[in-house]
Structure formats: C-alpha cells, structure tokens
Motif scaffolding. Structure first.
Motif, mmCIF file in Angstrom:
data_model
loop_
_atom_site.group_PDB
_atom_site.id
_atom_site.type_symbol
_atom_site.label_atom_id
_atom_site.label_comp_id
_atom_site.label_asym_id
_atom_site.label_seq_id
_atom_site.Cartn_x
_atom_site.Cartn_y
_atom_site.Cartn_z
ATOM 1 N N ASP A 258 0.938 -0.960 0.496
ATOM 2 C CA ASP A 258 -0.153 -0.068 -0.228
ATOM 3 C C ASP A 258 0.861 1.135 0.120
ATOM 4 O O ASP A 258 0.270 2.622 -0.025
ATOM 5 C CB ASP A 258 -0.486 -0.161 1.356
ATOM 6 C CG ASP A 258 -0.339 -0.506 2.295
ATOM 7 O OD1 ASP A 258 1.009 -0.462 2.499
ATOM 8 O OD2 ASP A 258 -1.209 0.042 2.896
ATOM 9 N N TYR A 259 2.479 1.112 -0.191
ATOM 10 C CA TYR A 259 2.927 1.800 0.454
ATOM 11 C C TYR A 259 4.019 2.378 -0.614
ATOM 12 O O TYR A 259 5.212 1.387 -0.362
ATOM 13 C CB TYR A 259 3.028 2.957 2.078
ATOM 14 C CG TYR A 259 4.627 3.269 1.966
ATOM 15 C CD1 TYR A 259 5.013 4.491 1.312
ATOM 16 C CD2 TYR A 259 5.499 3.076 2.781
ATOM 17 C CE1 TYR A 259 5.594 5.096 1.479
ATOM 18 C CE2 TYR A 259 6.792 3.383 2.663
ATOM 19 C CZ TYR A 259 6.880 4.839 2.044
ATOM 20 O OH TYR A 259 7.967 5.564 2.571
ATOM 21 N N CYS A 260 4.138 3.396 -1.617
ATOM 22 C CA CYS A 260 5.051 3.610 -2.603
ATOM 23 C C CYS A 260 5.837 4.507 -2.202
ATOM 24 O O CYS A 260 5.769 5.766 -2.023
ATOM 25 C CB CYS A 260 4.201 3.426 -4.308
ATOM 26 S SG CYS A 260 5.452 4.393 -4.849
ATOM 27 N N SER A 261 6.984 4.172 -1.854
ATOM 28 C CA SER A 261 7.876 4.871 -1.136
ATOM 29 C C SER A 261 8.548 6.249 -2.334
ATOM 30 O O SER A 261 8.837 6.712 -2.050
ATOM 31 C CB SER A 261 8.947 4.186 -0.676
ATOM 32 O OG SER A 261 10.535 5.232 -0.645
ATOM 33 N N ASN A 262 9.418 5.147 -3.613
ATOM 34 C CA ASN A 262 10.190 6.108 -4.363
ATOM 35 C C ASN A 262 10.067 5.912 -5.803
ATOM 36 O O ASN A 262 9.758 4.346 -6.072
ATOM 37 C CB ASN A 262 11.243 5.751 -3.902
ATOM 38 C CG ASN A 262 13.247 6.441 -4.788
ATOM 39 O OD1 ASN A 262 12.782 7.734 -4.897
ATOM 40 N ND2 ASN A 262 14.218 5.820 -5.563
ATOM 41 N N VAL A 263 9.867 6.998 -6.144
ATOM 42 C CA VAL A 263 9.568 6.880 -7.603
ATOM 43 C C VAL A 263 11.455 7.587 -8.756
ATOM 44 O O VAL A 263 11.561 8.527 -8.163
ATOM 45 C CB VAL A 263 8.410 7.328 -8.453
ATOM 46 C CG1 VAL A 263 7.956 7.462 -10.230
ATOM 47 C CG2 VAL A 263 7.608 7.059 -7.753
ATOM 48 N N HIS B 252 9.506 2.181 -5.592
ATOM 49 C CA HIS B 252 10.049 0.839 -4.425
ATOM 50 C C HIS B 252 8.672 0.785 -3.595
ATOM 51 O O HIS B 252 8.195 1.575 -3.093
ATOM 52 C CB HIS B 252 10.473 1.574 -3.476
ATOM 53 C CG HIS B 252 12.158 1.277 -4.732
ATOM 54 N ND1 HIS B 252 12.834 2.348 -5.526
ATOM 55 C CD2 HIS B 252 13.515 0.239 -4.471
ATOM 56 C CE1 HIS B 252 14.364 1.850 -5.335
ATOM 57 N NE2 HIS B 252 14.290 0.245 -5.300
ATOM 58 N N TYR C 195 6.531 -0.915 -0.889
ATOM 59 C CA TYR C 195 6.617 -1.790 0.204
ATOM 60 C C TYR C 195 4.896 -1.962 1.056
ATOM 61 O O TYR C 195 4.387 -0.950 0.245
ATOM 62 C CB TYR C 195 6.680 -0.307 1.701
ATOM 63 C CG TYR C 195 8.750 -0.582 1.698
ATOM 64 C CD1 TYR C 195 9.520 -0.903 2.282
ATOM 65 C CD2 TYR C 195 9.572 0.641 0.900
ATOM 66 C CE1 TYR C 195 10.915 -1.049 1.863
ATOM 67 C CE2 TYR C 195 10.757 0.615 0.355
ATOM 68 C CZ TYR C 195 11.128 -0.078 1.197
ATOM 69 O OH TYR C 195 13.013 0.290 1.321
ATOM 70 N N SER C 196 4.639 -2.310 2.086
ATOM 71 C CA SER C 196 4.312 -2.864 2.516
ATOM 72 C C SER C 196 3.415 -1.972 3.571
ATOM 73 O O SER C 196 4.675 -2.382 4.864
ATOM 74 C CB SER C 196 3.946 -4.535 3.060
ATOM 75 O OG SER C 196 1.860 -4.597 3.400
ATOM 76 N N TRP D 237 -0.923 5.291 -6.152
ATOM 77 C CA TRP D 237 -0.663 5.748 -4.873
ATOM 78 C C TRP D 237 -0.443 7.406 -5.140
ATOM 79 O O TRP D 237 0.498 7.528 -5.769
ATOM 80 C CB TRP D 237 0.951 4.863 -4.687
ATOM 81 C CG TRP D 237 0.228 3.557 -4.884
ATOM 82 C CD1 TRP D 237 0.640 2.600 -3.519
ATOM 83 C CD2 TRP D 237 1.047 2.414 -5.183
ATOM 84 N NE1 TRP D 237 0.688 1.824 -3.836
ATOM 85 C CE2 TRP D 237 1.166 0.946 -4.649
ATOM 86 C CE3 TRP D 237 1.564 3.118 -7.116
ATOM 87 C CZ2 TRP D 237 1.686 -0.229 -4.986
ATOM 88 C CZ3 TRP D 237 1.604 1.579 -7.416
ATOM 89 C CH2 TRP D 237 1.879 0.258 -6.697
ATOM 90 N N SER E 135 1.405 8.758 -3.552
ATOM 91 C CA SER E 135 2.783 9.419 -3.330
ATOM 92 C C SER E 135 3.787 9.457 -3.965
ATOM 93 O O SER E 135 4.740 10.302 -5.168
ATOM 94 C CB SER E 135 3.844 8.218 -2.447
ATOM 95 O OG SER E 135 3.586 7.248 -3.021
ATOM 96 N N GLN F 27 6.473 12.779 -7.381
ATOM 97 C CA GLN F 27 7.485 11.944 -7.884
ATOM 98 C C GLN F 27 7.413 11.446 -9.198
ATOM 99 O O GLN F 27 9.073 12.198 -10.037
ATOM 100 C CB GLN F 27 7.603 10.660 -7.032
ATOM 101 C CG GLN F 27 8.155 11.381 -5.971
ATOM 102 C CD GLN F 27 8.926 9.788 -4.636
ATOM 103 O OE1 GLN F 27 10.068 9.750 -5.147
ATOM 104 N NE2 GLN F 27 7.207 9.311 -4.380
#
Lengths: 191, 385, 397, 218
Positions: free
Chosen positions: A49-54, A91, A93-94, A122, A124, A128
């Motif tokens: 559920d969490y897209c950290s880095n693009v 990148h 993550y959950s 996402w 987020s 980015q």
C-alpha cells in the motif's frame, strides 16, 4: 529486518512480466502497469500500500564486454551492444504487513518515453512523477497534473538525461571533480 | 478504487450588472517569512478562506543528483549534509547504508553506537527547532524559537567537537565514521542528555496546554489514515495520522534492535497539527531513552571497518532508507562498475510529505495554511535538492 | 471657577510639553520593549549603540535615536499604482487620534496651574465619549493604508483590521460604561476624583471584570499581540504597512506606540485611579487638580501606571502566539460582549445596593456579584471552548 | 564655511582634503552622526535561501545575539529593511526574485553575500540551475565566506559593514547620488537567464586561461 517480498507468485499472473535478476526488479510492460500495480496493492498476499520512491534512470546506448564460455569450452570476450532505454523505478512497501521492498520497473524507449502513471494507484507518485517528467522528459499517461516541477516553465530540455549539456558560462575555475576537468579539456563546458 | 484526492470547493462568483467578484489570488513566497525558505504557495482566497492552493517548487534546486553522478561515491558525502541541513548526520547515515549495501563492509561496534548517538542527537535538534519554528508560525514572537535554539546550541557544540563543523558534519564514512570522538566527549554528551528532559518539561509547560495553541492547532489540517498511507507520508506526520510505522522498528537498521524504545502514535483518525506537534514532543523523550542506553553501553574499539581504498562497486542496485527526523530518507544507487554512481537518487521525505499540502489546506483559513505548512516540517534543501 | 477664553499661549503651554514628553517616552518605550523582549528570550538586547560618535554603550539607550535618524533619511517609496494621497494621509491619520486622546487625559502637570483661571484647557465634560469617538478613527487610518498600498497583503491586513477593531470597540465601550454609571459623569477628572474618594474601580468585582475586558479589547484596538492580526508577520508579511518605508513607516510605528499610551492612559483614568496615589489628595472644588507632596507627583503616578500596563503588553507580546481571525471574532462576540453586558447589569444592581449605605448589604452584593461574574465567565468559556483539550497518545513497543 | 561647496568631482590630494575637512567640519560631522545612526540600526530582511539561513537565525538567538548591534529587527518586507543577507545558494530560478527584492528595498541599502554559494556558487557551482555568485546581478558590500559561516562570522560581517558605513559620506554615497539603484530583472529563457549578468556591477574576468567563446563552444 523487514521481509522482502517474494516475486515468484506474481510472475505467472500477468503476461509480459519479467524478473531482472541483476537489478532485483520486476519489469512490467508499460501498458499493464496500472493494472498490475492495483493488483499488488489490493491483493491480500502483498498489500503493497505504500510506494516509497519513484525515479527514472536514463541508459544511453552502450557497449558491454562480457566473458562468455563458447561451445569449445573456452572463455572469450564478446562485445554486446545494449540499446538505450529509460527505466522508471518504483520501490513498493507494505505498511500493513511491514514488508518490502519490491522494485517495480517500467521500461520504455529514450526517444519518446511514455509510461503509465501510477498516481491513481498511489498518491505518493504525484510529485515524484512530475519530477521525472521534468528532469527526464518521460510522459506519464493518466497523470492528473503533469507540469514542470523543479525547473521553470520555459525551460528546454531535460537536465537529468545523460546527454544534457549545460549552457556556456564565462566563469572558469578548475574543480577537483575530474569529469568537469576532463570536459573542460575537451573544450565542451566552461562552468 | 483510486487514490483519494481532495477537490476544491466549487465557488460560484457573482457576476451581475455593476457587481463583480473574483477570488483573491495571493502568491505566498518564494520570499515569505514562514515558508521555511524559498517555497511558494499560489493561494486563491475567498476572504480569509483558502479555496485553492498550488505549491510551487524548485527555487532551491541545486542539482544534487546530477552533481553526484559526476563524482566519486565518497565525494557526494558532504553534499548529503546540505540536503536537509538540520540533520546532516542522518543524511550521512542513509547514504552510507546505501553504499554499504553495494559493497559489503562490516561496521565496527563502536561506530554503530556512535552512529545511533549522532542520529538521535540530530533528531533532538530537528524536532526542537521545528517546534520552535512551528510556534513562530503560530505568531509567537520568537520566544519559543529562541528557547529551542538555546538547547540546539548545546548539541551543535557536541557535533562541532566530534566532527569539526556545527551543521555540515560530513562525519560518516562507508564502513564507519571519519574519526573517533575526542576525549571527554561522551561525558559531555551524557550531561547534555541528562539535562535535556528538564528543558522539555519547561517547554511542555509553556506550550502543550496553552489555550491559544490548542485552539489554533486542533482540528486544523486533518489528514486521514488512508490518505496518509497512499500519499507515502512518513515520519512523525504518518504516526500522527494513526499509523504505527517506524523504520527504526521495521527495518532495524544499524543496531536499533538492541535498544528499548517506544514509538508514540495516535489512535484516532484525526491527524491534525496538534497531533503532529505532540508526536514530535513525545519522540524527543524516546530519543533521550535511546541516547541514555547507547551512552551506557558504548564499547571501545575501532571506528571504521576495512573499506577498500578505491570504492568501486560491481554493477548492482541498492536502496537504503533510514527513519530520518522528517520521515523516510532513502538513497537509491545504481553502480555500473566505475568509481562513480550511474544513478544517484534521494528519496526526499519533505517533498513527498508536501503531496497532501493542498488537501489539508483547502477550506481552511490563510493563517492555518501557514501553520499546516509549518507542521509538515519541510526543509527546502531536501524538497528541491 | 472661571471660564475665561483661553489664549494661544495657554494652549501651547498645555500641548507642546505633552508632545515632547510623549515623543521621548515613545523612544524610551521602544528601547524598553527591545530590552524586555531580549530579557524574556534570554538575550542581552541592544547595548552597543549609545552616545553618538563615542564607543560608550549606555545600555543601548542610543538605539531609538539611531533608528529615528536612519528612518528620517530613508528613501520613501510609493508603489506604482498606489493611491498617493491616501498613502500619505494614512500614517498621519494613524497618529493624530492617539495624540488627541493624550491631550485630554487628566494628567496634572505642574505647568498647567499657570494657565489662566486654573482651568485645564482640555477638561471636557464629555471626555469619555470624545475618547472613543476619536480612537475609532484609527480603524480608518489602518484601512486607508491597506487599501491605498495596492498590495494584496496590505489589503488583507486592512480588512482584518476593520473587522477586528470595529468588533472590539463594542466591549471596550461597554466596559467603560460601568465607570460612567458608577460616577455619573463623563468627565475624566470627575472619574479620577470619584476613584480617589471611594475606591479604584479595579478593586470591585464588576470593575475588575470591566478592566480585564477593557484591557483585552485595548490590546486588540492597538493591534498588539496576541491580536496583532493586521500586521501578522508570519502570515501576511507586515499587513497594512507592508508597502511603507522610511518616515511614513516611522509614523506608523510612532502611532502604534502613542496609541498604546493613549489606551493605557484611558485604562488608568477609568479603572486605576488616574493620578491618585500616596502623597496625592484630590481637591473636591478644583477641577481635577490635586494637592501633591511635590509638584508633578500625580503626573508621575499616572505615567508609572501607564508604564505598568505597557510592561504587561510587552510581556504578553513575548509570550503568546496569535489568534486566528475567526477565533478572534468569536472571542469578541461570543465571550466579551455577553460578559460585558452582564457586567453592566451586575454593576447596576451593585450601585443600587451601595446606595443603601449598609456594610453587610454591600459585602453581600460584592460576594454575589463576584460569584455571578466568575460563573458567567467560566460558563461562557466552557461554551465557546469547543472540543479543544490536551490529548493522550499511544505507544508502540 | 563656503569651502565645503567645492565640487566632489575635483580630485583632491590628501593635504587639501584635510584642510577642507577642517574648514567644512560641520558637513563631516553631520556625516558622522548620520553614519553612526544608520550603522547602529541596520535592519536585515528576513530572507533565508538555504542552509546559511539557519546560521543567520542562529546569529539572532540567545548565544550570539545580533540585537546587541541594533540589528535584531528582522523586517519581513523589503520596504523597511536596510540590509539583505543573501544566505545560501541562489538558483537560476530564484535569481530574478532576489534582484526584484533588492530593487524593492529603499536606499540606503546594503548586501551581504553569506556563504560560499552566494559568493560564487560554492560546492554547487557545477550545477545546471545554480547561479555562480549573486554579485553578477546585485552589488555586494561584504563577502562572508564559509559553508555555512558560523554565527560569529555573521556578527563580524555586520561589524565590517558598520565600518564600511562609517567611511561613507553623503556626497559620494551611491544611495544619494544615483537615486534608487534598480537593476534589470533577468528573465527565464530556454536554458539560462537573460541577461546572464548585470554589466553595471560585474564583468567577466579577462583570464588568459579562458578560451574565447567560439573556441570553447566549438
């Protein structure tokens, strides 16, 4: 340490999915990116559920020397030309399962880079992906607000591309950074 | 289901004969006292109410990533200091972690402890300065800020004694630290850490139950849990929205698994400015706990592991992240076998936390927009890089 | 009591020293404010700029002079597209009402006795009405500045100022009504004399409530923290005087401080007994002129009380954050206005009770009115406070 | 007294100047008082660009306390400020705004270039979006090196500025001879700012090592 997400269960689900061993990344075809991303987010086995880095990566056309064992059993150096391409890296993550990361890559050409925007999946990605558009010139289809973010609106070119050349400047000072020195000797840039 | 976004309220402007209204468009920034640097918000106002808000970035875009791709791995270490110029130590750590993933280097025990000490001191510096700036945005005439900076100076002194610089420490190296701390440094640190709770008590008494602060911050800039997760919010802001997610606990990088500490978070789904402010106040106390344990247990020994003379990793990719004071700070490195990174990317927590600025500010007052921005805790060096 | 026409000399004797004294006090107050704020903030404050052309620091007392000289010679900028006339008029208009109020304060300077017929030139019978009529002009000046600057921040500041100052005018006047009711006169000298005879109004429950309301409203009227919204630095740069530079800005600055003196002088007159104090006895037959242990003592008391109030203002400025605009208005209309209306009722009953001249009844009245006012204040507080409270937080191991 | 009316254009030797000063003692005294005043009340603009801004704020805090020199009144609006501390990296995107803010300040005004980035671009000099020194567009009075400079250095630069102010006289002060200094605000173009520098305040150095323009771009 958080557990890394196994990629094996995904590979069979969608056609065209590849696993890039060297980068440790899942390469998705650009046409299906949003579908796969939504599935990864909502599937109970993943819940990413969490897209950290693009970010984008610009690969110029380059020669790669490889040592290959030929049929006779001898090693010989083969020069392989790797074509230019543009990667958009996510990148994932959950937060619920506290696992990650799973690296997702959309691969496209350098000349007319066009991929599917994952902002609807996402939030987020919003800023980015705008940044990748600004600095790499990648067109994100379905992005709600694709404008330049860091450079001014009239700016031409995409500065993070490997072949970007800076405008000429009067001031010349040698710097310890060897690349700049080298380029100055070639007379290309005086910064 | 798509990711949630806020929509601007639909305003019907009166357009009659001889009477015309229009929204007041104000461009706040890039030179504005409370945009924390050179950030700009294009705000549309109906009276005092924010109808639309567009953040504008890039006024401090210093080409950090491009520069780093043109120099050796270690040469970009001082540049990471200047990313988020409050927390040079955690930036260093995140970068060192990423590089250590590319080339396996064992970090000595003492260096690991000192890294934790430095990172937690940095967290104290960041949170205390942030709270000062935040109260300043609320309109207090600098007093809480100056109290905060008084404490910050003590920690700045410690950094200076250890690394030689107050802000731009450049103290971490791949596989350890640049140099050992000077003699007596640990005792001085213990003294500072032991006195810090007294200051926090005083500060909490001054601020936490102040009626004006309560009414200015509660119910302002609410951020729901779902939106926070989807928008990739990290750090104290995420925990203020009710998600228990701390990378120190999740990843347990370094030696964080050896310390006992708690992670404060809210249970309700409110996530307003007061929560964000209080989570930071509470986190400082936990940082002090970690510092006390680390300063108690720190062993002697080497300060840097056996790192290769020329840092030349094999082609690989690495992504390392730490729980920076502002959120998840990540470094993404692609090595291609040369002494320079092929791709160098910073995952800036400040920038991604700004994704929801518009959602939080809509239909609030203009004064609240400033407060919300303050509670997000941005540093422009990191937002624009 | 003679009512001979005043000559020009009399008027000059009465006003010119007043202007000089308060200009000096203004300079001193800016220094005091900077020093006091520095003290609150653990700093030293100005201490290098002392006597001109020397290196003597003199606690930084030369600072206001340096600021003043610098400001006079600073370039004056009028933005393109601004309304030049009103841009010029606004700072002057901001200064004049405050100055006028100062002239009518019952300040017993010794030289006033030399004026013909022993009548203070500006001893108006309707002084209290005049005060509030005049201070209302300040709103106009602020809005004029905000409008004429042609700057969005200025405009926002001007709009905020109008809303704020008009709203707080009402509790300000209503709390002064108590004093008028008690004394039965609008004459400032009469009010002071009454307080010297009986008790300072701040010492009674209704008087204290009225004083607190008056002081809070006065903070809002003079745009002091925590009500400094029209010039909120962190939100709208410098509010209505964003576009003012040089001497015009200095005039605004001067106007703000003179308004502080004026409104504190009003508070002193209405609630703190004016120039009353040890060594001063009010003569019933002379219009507000007192017998003093030495000449000017009552003026000294008066100024000392003004400075006590200004010190509180500085203290608040160094401590409190700012309110938001809707909270500010809510506070005026939902808290201050009902309380001051209730206070008028209480004061009316109390006045009638006091007419009976019975100690027991008086004491009971005081206790009851204290209880009523306290209950009303805390009830209104609970009503308006909403769900704002400190919260508990969870910890994850 | 009339000797002080000599035109400032005449080049005087030192003895004549002292003689004249002796005669025109009142003029120089007014200068002195005025310089004392504006030197003692230099109000900086609240203007933070990057890392150095934090040290600029730190110089106003309890430990260093810039208010001792009468400069703690940080004005948020350029109209009321005397000093612009360019504290940090000036990017090309920000440069027009910096020049505009300088234009908005009333005379007399001063500029301190704080930190390596403001002086020359500093560590970020090679960046494609970084201006190589703010002195290309606005005149700088005091250069304050460091990355970032310590707060003590900020105080020292203020002291240098005060010394500089003390040596200025009204007759030759650019603030009074030229009117308000307003410089062209650069505009964004495809890759760079136009004009790339302000010829009134800065000229590219004639360095023999620099190749001519045609040769370098060939």
């Amino acid at each position: 340490m958080s557990h890394t997400v196994g990629h094996e269960p995904i590979l069979g689900k969608f056609p065209g999915l590849e696993w890039d061993e060297e980068a440790g990344a899942l390469v998705v075809p650009a046409a299906q990116a949003a579908k796969i991303a939504t599935w990864l987010r909502d599937n109970d086995a993943f819940l990413l559920d969490y897209c950290s880095n693009v970010t984008g990566v610009d690969y110029l056309e380059r020669e790669i020397k490889e040592k290959v064992t030929n049929e006779a059993g001898k090693t010989e150096t083969v020069i392989r030309i790797e074509p230019s391409r543009m990667d958009i890296v996510y990148h994932l993550y959950s937060m619920q399962k506290q696992t990650g990361p799973l690296v997702l890559k959309q691969r496209t050409n350098r000349e007319q880079p066009e991929v599917e925007s994952l902002t609807p999946v996402w939030r987020s990605c919003e800023l980015q992906e705008r940044e990748v558009y600004d600095l790499f010139g990648v067109n994100f289809m379905g992005h709600p607000d694709q404008r330049r973010i860091l450079m001014w609106d009239e700016f031409e070119g995409h500065p993070m591309r490997k072949d970007y050349t800076e405008p000429f400047d009067y001031e010349w000072e040698p710097t310890p950074h060897d690349e700049v020195l080298e380029r100055h000797q070639r007379g290309k840039v005086i910064v | 289901m798509s990711s949630p976004t806020a929509t601007a309220p639909n305003y019907e402007l009166i357009q009659q004969d001889g009477l015309e209204t229009s929204l007041l468009e104000v461009s706040m920034g890039p030179h504005h006292p409370s945009t924390h640097g050179v950030f700009r918000m294009d705000v549309k106002l109906d009276g005092e109410t924010v109808v639309d808000l567009q953040p504008v970035f890039g006024y401090l875009h210093r080409n950090h990533e491009k520069l780093a791709e043109n120099m050796s791995y270690l040469a970009s270490m001082p540049f990471t200091d200047r990313l988020d110029y409050f927390n040079s130590m955690t930036n260093n750590w995140a970068y060192a972690l990423a590089a250590e993933k590319l080339v396996e280097i064992e970090v000595p025990e003492r260096a690991e402890y000192l890294r934790v000490i430095m990172a937690e001191l940095t967290r104290l510096v960041n949170h205390i300065s942030l709270v000062g700036f935040f109260i300043n945005d609320l309109g207090a005439l600098g007093t809480p800020l100056l109290y905060a900076f008084r404490e910050r100076e003590k920690i700045m002194d410690l950094f200076e004694q250890a690394s030689g610089a107050r802000m731009m420490c450049n103290y971490f190296r791949f596989g350890g630290l640049r140099n050992d701390v000077p003699e007596g440094w640990l005792d001085r640190t213990r003294e500072v850490v032991d006195r810090f709770p007294d200051f926090l008590d005083e500060y909490e008494k001054l601020l936490c139950e102040n009626e004006i602060i309560l009414s200015r911050t509660q119910g302002v800039g609410c951020l729901s849990r779902d939106l926070a997760i989807s928008a990739g919010i990290t750090g104290p802001m995420l925990r203020a929205s009710g998600v228990n997610y701390d990378i120190r606990k999740v990843d347990q990088y370094g030696i964080y698994n050896r310390f006992k500490f708690r992670v404060p978070y809210t249970d309700d789904d409110v996530g307003d400015c007061y929560d964000r402010f209080m989570i930071r106040m509470l986190e400082m106390r936990e940082s002090i706990e970690i510092l006390k344990q680390a300063l108690r247990d720190i062993p002697g020994g080497d300060i840097i592991g056996k790192a290769p003379k020329i840092f030349k990793p094999k082609p690989a990719e690495a992504y390392a992240r730490v729980e920076g004071p502002k959120g998840e700070l990540g470094f993404y490195l692609i090595a291609d076998g040369t002494p320079k990174p092929y791709r160098y990317r910073v995952r800036p927590p400040s920038l991604i936390n700004l994704t929801v600025l518009r959602d939080m500010c809509l239909s609030q007052k203009i004064a609240d927009a400033v407060v919300i921005l303050g509670s997000i805790d941005i540093v422009l060096g990191e937002v624009d890089r | 009591m003679s009512l001979e026409p005043l000559t020009l000399t009399d008027i000059l004797i009465a006003t010119v020293p007043l202007m000089l004294i308060f200009a000096t006090l203004f300079a001193f107050t800016t220094w005091l404010e900077r020093k006091a704020l520095a003290r609150i903030q653990n700093r030293i404050g100005p201490n290098k700029v002392g006597i001109p052309c020397t290196r003597i620091g003199l606690f930084g007392l030369g600072q206001p002079a340096a600021d003043g000289i610098k400001m006079i010679f600073k370039e004056d900028i009028v933005p393109r597209g601004a309304d030049r006339l009103f841009h010029l008029l606004a700072p002057i208009l901001a200064l004049i009402p405050a100055m006028l109020v100062l002239c009518f304060l019952p300040l017993n300077f010794p030289w006033i006795k030399n004026i013909q017929g022993l009548v203070k030139p500006f001893m108006l019978d309707g002084a209290v009405i005049f005060f509030f009529a005049i201070t209302g002009l300040n709103t106009l000046a602020v809005f004029m500045a905000g409008w004429a600057s042609r700057n969005k921040y200025s405009l926002l500041g001007g709009i905020r100022a109008v809303a704020q100052m008009v709203s707080y005018e009402i509790p300000l006047v209503l709390s002064a009504v108590i004093v008028v009711m008690m004394v039965g006169s609008l004459n400032a000298a009469e009010i002071v004399k009454e307080q010297a005879d009986e008790y300072w109004f701040i010492l009674s429950p209704w008087g204290f409530t009225a004083f607190v309301i008056f002081f809070i409203a006065a903070l809002a009227e003079t745009n002091r923290s925590p009500f400094d919204l029209p010039e909120a630095e962190s939100e709208i740069i410098a509010g209505y005087f964003t576009e003012y530079s040089g001497f015009k800005f200095a005039l605004f600055f001067l106007g703000e401080y003179i308004a502080m003196f004026a409104i504190s002088g009003l508070a002193v007159t209405l609630f703190l007994g004016g120039g009353d104090g040890p060594g001063v006895t009010m003569n019933p037959e002379d219009q507000g002129l007192a017998t003093e242990a030495f000449p000017g003592l009552s003026a000294v008391w008066f100024l000392a009380k003004i400075f006590a109030l200004i010190a509180v203002m500085i203290w608040l400025r160094g401590t409190l954050p700012r309110l938001r605009v809707d909270q500010l208005m809510g506070f005026a209309w939902k808290f201050m206005l009902p309380l001051s209306i209730l206070n008028i009722l209480v004061a009316g009953f109390a006045w009638h009770a006091e007419q009976l001249d019975n100690t027991i009844i008086t004491v009971i009245t005081w206790v009851i009115s204290f209880a009523v006012l306290y209950g009303a204040a805390s009830g209104l507080n609970q009503l308006n406070r909403g769900k704002v409270r400190p919260r508990e937080y969870k910890y994850a191991e | 007294m009339t000797t002080s009316n000599t035109s400032p254009d005449i080049d005087l030797d030192n003895t004549t100047r002292t003689e004249l000063e002796r005669a025109g003692v009142i003029v120089s005294k007014v200068d002195y008082l005025y310089n004392w005043a504006r030197g003692g009340s230099v109000w900086p603009l609240t203007f933070g660009l990057a890392c150095c801004a934090i040290e600029m704020i730190a110089s106003a805090t309890s430990r260093f306390d810039i208010s001792r020199f009468g400069s703690e009144v940080f004005r948020p609006t350029p109209r009321q400020a005397d000093l612009m501390i360019v504290s940090g990296t000036v990017t090309k995107k920000m440069a027009p705004q910096v020049v505009r803010i300088f234009n908005q300040m009333p005379e007399p005004k001063w500029v301190i270039a704080m930190g390596a980035c403001a002086i020359s671009g500093g560590p970020f000099k090679q960046g494609y979006n970084v201006l190589k020194g703010i002195d290309r567009y606005i005149p700088v009075d005091v250069y304050l090196p460091g990355c970032p400079p310590r707060p003590e250095a900020v105080l020292q630069s203020l002291n240098y500025l005060q010394e500089k102010i003390r040596t200025q006289d009204i007759k030759s002060d650019p603030a009074f001879t030229k009117g308000r200094r307003q410089y062209t605000v650069p505009e964004f173009t495809g890759k760079d700012l136009e004009p790339p520098y302000n010829p009134d305040v800065w000229q590219p150095p004639t360095n023999p090592n620099v190749k001519p323009l045609e040769e370098a771009t060939a």
